[in-house]
Design a protein around this motif. Structure first.
Motif, PDB file in Angstrom:
ATOM      1  N   GLU A   1       0.856  -1.173   0.000  1.00 49.58           N
ATOM      2  CA  GLU A   1       0.000   0.000   0.000  1.00 49.58           C
ATOM      3  C   GLU A   1       0.895   1.227   0.000  1.00 49.58           C
ATOM      4  OE1 GLU A   1      -2.268  -3.345   1.590  1.00 49.58           O
ATOM      5  OE2 GLU A   1      -0.438  -2.437   2.385  1.00 49.58           O
TER       6      GLU A   1
ATOM      7  N   GLU B   1      -7.660   0.287  -4.260  1.00 51.21           N
ATOM      8  CA  GLU B   1      -7.388   1.311  -3.253  1.00 51.21           C
ATOM      9  C   GLU B   1      -7.960   0.893  -1.910  1.00 51.21           C
ATOM     10  OE1 GLU B   1      -9.580   5.096  -3.648  1.00 51.21           O
ATOM     11  OE2 GLU B   1     -10.782   4.074  -5.157  1.00 51.21           O
ATOM     12  N   ARG B   2      -7.404   1.485  -0.863  1.00 49.55           N
ATOM     13  CA  ARG B   2      -7.917   1.295   0.492  1.00 49.55           C
ATOM     14  C   ARG B   2      -8.299   2.684   1.007  1.00 49.55           C
ATOM     15  NH1 ARG B   2      -6.997  -3.954   1.279  1.00 49.55           N
ATOM     16  NH2 ARG B   2      -4.961  -4.851   0.894  1.00 49.55           N
ATOM     17  N   LYS B   3      -9.573   2.869   1.250  1.00 53.79           N
ATOM     18  CA  LYS B   3     -10.073   4.154   1.743  1.00 53.79           C
ATOM     19  C   LYS B   3      -9.614   4.389   3.183  1.00 53.79           C
ATOM     20  CE  LYS B   3     -12.700   5.502  -1.735  1.00 53.79           C
ATOM     21  NZ  LYS B   3     -12.288   6.666  -2.507  1.00 53.79           N
TER      22      LYS B   3
ATOM     23  N   TYR C   1      -6.866   4.602   4.720  1.00 50.78           N
ATOM     24  CA  TYR C   1      -5.931   3.569   5.171  1.00 50.78           C
ATOM     25  C   TYR C   1      -4.970   4.071   6.250  1.00 50.78           C
ATOM     26  CZ  TYR C   1      -2.352  -0.096   4.860  1.00 50.78           C
ATOM     27  OH  TYR C   1      -1.466  -1.100   5.142  1.00 50.78           O
ATOM     28  N   TYR C   2      -4.515   5.312   6.123  1.00 45.05           N
ATOM     29  CA  TYR C   2      -3.472   5.814   7.030  1.00 45.05           C
ATOM     30  C   TYR C   2      -4.084   6.452   8.264  1.00 45.05           C
ATOM     31  CZ  TYR C   2      -0.173   4.566   3.477  1.00 45.05           C
ATOM     32  OH  TYR C   2       0.576   3.840   2.585  1.00 45.05           O
TER      33      TYR C   2
ATOM     34  N   ASP D   1      -6.181   8.000   1.768  1.00 46.73           N
ATOM     35  CA  ASP D   1      -6.386   6.760   1.025  1.00 46.73           C
ATOM     36  C   ASP D   1      -5.041   6.226   0.540  1.00 46.73           C
ATOM     37  OD1 ASP D   1      -9.089   7.304   1.329  1.00 46.73           O
ATOM     38  OD2 ASP D   1      -9.368   7.953  -0.744  1.00 46.73           O
ATOM     39  N   ALA D   2      -5.018   4.915   0.295  1.00 46.66           N
ATOM     40  CA  ALA D   2      -3.814   4.265  -0.237  1.00 46.66           C
ATOM     41  C   ALA D   2      -4.161   3.564  -1.540  1.00 46.66           C
ATOM     42  CB  ALA D   2      -3.284   3.239   0.757  1.00 46.66           C
TER      43      ALA D   2
END
Length: 152
Positions: free
Chosen positions: A106, A128-130, A132-133, A139-140
């Motif tokens: 990611e 994508e990862r909403k 993520y951080y 997002d990532a």
């Protein structure tokens, strides 16, 4: 910077890597986290050194034939000198040796430099990862590099 070496991370590197981590990430891993990783049989970590000084590291978890890259970090003053490339290249070589099907990671959507580096090594954005951080909810992108299965 002629004396850059890439080796497997050892327990002796952990304290220095934990300090490096604080300079590279908003939410750094603790020294204990790195010590735990050194005991994790799935973890494969590398360290970049300049004349013995830890200047970067990278690693992945080898899970069910896939490599999940946990972190790639280079001290700010050493960036743009090919050290990230050296670390990624070493992870790819190791993934091939281990006959992994893919490497995945990611990356922050805002980190265009890292995305470019990963693309250079054949990683593609696959999703994508909403939010993520945890530090800012950024997002990532999920980026993956697949390897052709080797004929036995």
């Amino acid at each position: 910077m002629k004396n850059i070496t890439i080796t497997r991370m050892t327990d002796d590197d952990v304290s220095e890597i934990a300090e490096l981590e604080k300079k590279c990430f908003a939410v750094p891993w603790s020294e204990k986290s790195f010590r735990d990783e050194m005991q994790n049989k799935l973890a494969v970590y590398f360290v970049a050194k300049d004349n013995g000084k830890c200047i970067g590291y990278a690693g992945f978890w080898n899970v069910s034939g896939e490599g999940d890259i946990t972190n790639v970090a280079v001290l700010p003053e050493y960036r743009k000198n090919g050290i990230g490339s050296m670390l990624i290249s070493e992870m790819i070589k190791t993934a091939v040796t281990l006959k992994l099907e893919l490497l995945t990671l990611e990356v922050r959507k805002s980190n265009i430099a890292a995305q470019g580096l990963y693309k250079k090594y054949g990683f593609d954005i696959i999703g994508e990862r909403k939010r993520y951080y945890s530090d800012n909810g950024e997002d990532a992108w999920i980026m993956t590099k697949s390897f052709e299965p080797c004929e036995e």
